[in-house]
Scaffold this motif. Structure first.
Motif, PDB file in Angstrom:
ATOM      1  N   THR A 250      -3.544   0.329  -3.332  1.00 56.05           N
ATOM      2  CA  THR A 250      -3.135  -1.020  -2.940  1.00 56.05           C
ATOM      3  C   THR A 250      -2.823  -1.768  -4.218  1.00 56.05           C
ATOM      4  OG1 THR A 250      -4.574  -0.970  -1.002  1.00 56.05           O
ATOM      5  CG2 THR A 250      -3.826  -3.133  -1.754  1.00 56.05           C
TER       6      THR A 250
ATOM      7  N   LYS B 158      -5.488  13.465  -0.829  1.00 59.00           N
ATOM      8  CA  LYS B 158      -4.682  12.277  -0.517  1.00 59.00           C
ATOM      9  C   LYS B 158      -5.339  11.055  -1.145  1.00 59.00           C
ATOM     10  CE  LYS B 158      -1.983  11.840   2.834  1.00 59.00           C
ATOM     11  NZ  LYS B 158      -0.910  11.533   3.636  1.00 59.00           N
TER      12      LYS B 158
ATOM     13  N   TYR C  87      -5.012   6.785  -1.859  1.00 54.88           N
ATOM     14  CA  TYR C  87      -4.447   5.542  -1.345  1.00 54.88           C
ATOM     15  C   TYR C  87      -4.483   4.485  -2.440  1.00 54.88           C
ATOM     16  CZ  TYR C  87      -4.980   7.822   3.141  1.00 54.88           C
ATOM     17  OH  TYR C  87      -4.891   8.713   4.174  1.00 54.88           O
TER      18      TYR C  87
ATOM     19  N   THR D  72       0.848  -1.189   0.000  1.00 51.33           N
ATOM     20  CA  THR D  72       0.000   0.000   0.000  1.00 51.33           C
ATOM     21  C   THR D  72       0.880   1.233   0.000  1.00 51.33           C
ATOM     22  OG1 THR D  72      -0.121   0.019   2.407  1.00 51.33           O
ATOM     23  CG2 THR D  72      -1.871  -1.153   1.245  1.00 51.33           C
ATOM     24  N   ARG D  73       0.367   2.280  -0.601  1.00 57.40           N
ATOM     25  CA  ARG D  73       1.080   3.562  -0.614  1.00 57.40           C
ATOM     26  C   ARG D  73       0.048   4.666  -0.725  1.00 57.40           C
ATOM     27  NH1 ARG D  73       1.525   5.328  -6.057  1.00 57.40           N
ATOM     28  NH2 ARG D  73       1.049   3.653  -7.520  1.00 57.40           N
ATOM     29  N   ASN D  74       0.472   5.899  -0.472  1.00 62.11           N
ATOM     30  CA  ASN D  74      -0.426   7.034  -0.645  1.00 62.11           C
ATOM     31  C   ASN D  74       0.345   8.196  -1.239  1.00 62.11           C
ATOM     32  OD1 ASN D  74       0.618   8.790   1.576  1.00 62.11           O
ATOM     33  ND2 ASN D  74      -0.059   7.044   2.822  1.00 62.11           N
TER      34      ASN D  74
END
Length: 144
Positions: free
Chosen positions: A94, A90, A92, A80-82
């Protein structure tokens, strides 16, 4: 342990790009449509669309051999990253980082020619005469 094994079909050909931050590493992004196990009575089978990322040699493999509709098995890890988008919102993400990609589709003759493009296409020059048709003449004869 973070391990994911997915079997599905590519929704479109992989998108290939070079990473500017990591010494021009090749990156492949593609989406795998993975069917859900259960189907509700009276409804069509549902699928999940999983984002896959492959790096370096695996990205080169994806670029050369993967195409829309091809069924593959991807082994990897979920990550996961944002990030902030252009509007400052923001986001997100996956995705599965591919560690291994395996063909899971039966090939047609034209697919085999593409995959073995370094070998002669002319059957008179090709000394390997043992094909899948010789082993299993039709799909009805498969043992599974």
């Amino acid at each position: 342990m973070n391990k994911s094994i997915l079997l599905g079909r590519l929704t479109k050909a992989p998108e290939i790009r070079m990473s500017s931050a990591n010494n021009d590493m090749l990156i492949a992004n593609f989406t795998l449509a993975v069917n859900r196990k259960y189907v509700k009575p009276g409804e069509e089978r549902q699928a999940d669309f999983i984002n896959i990322v492959a790096y370096s040699k695996l990205a080169d493999f994806a670029n050369k051999y993967l195409r829309q509709g091809l069924q593959i098995c991807v082994c990897g890890r979920i990550q996961t990253r944002n990030y902030d988008d252009k509007n400052g919102i923001k986001r997100y993400v996956t995705e599965v980082i591919a560690e291994e990609i395996v063909f899971a589709d039966s090939f047609k003759k034209e697919d085999d020619r593409i995959l073995n493009s370094d070998k002669p296409v002319n059957t008179q020059q090709n000394t390997d005469t043992n094909t899948n048709e010789d082993i299993f003449p039709s799909e009805d004869d498969l043992p599974f």
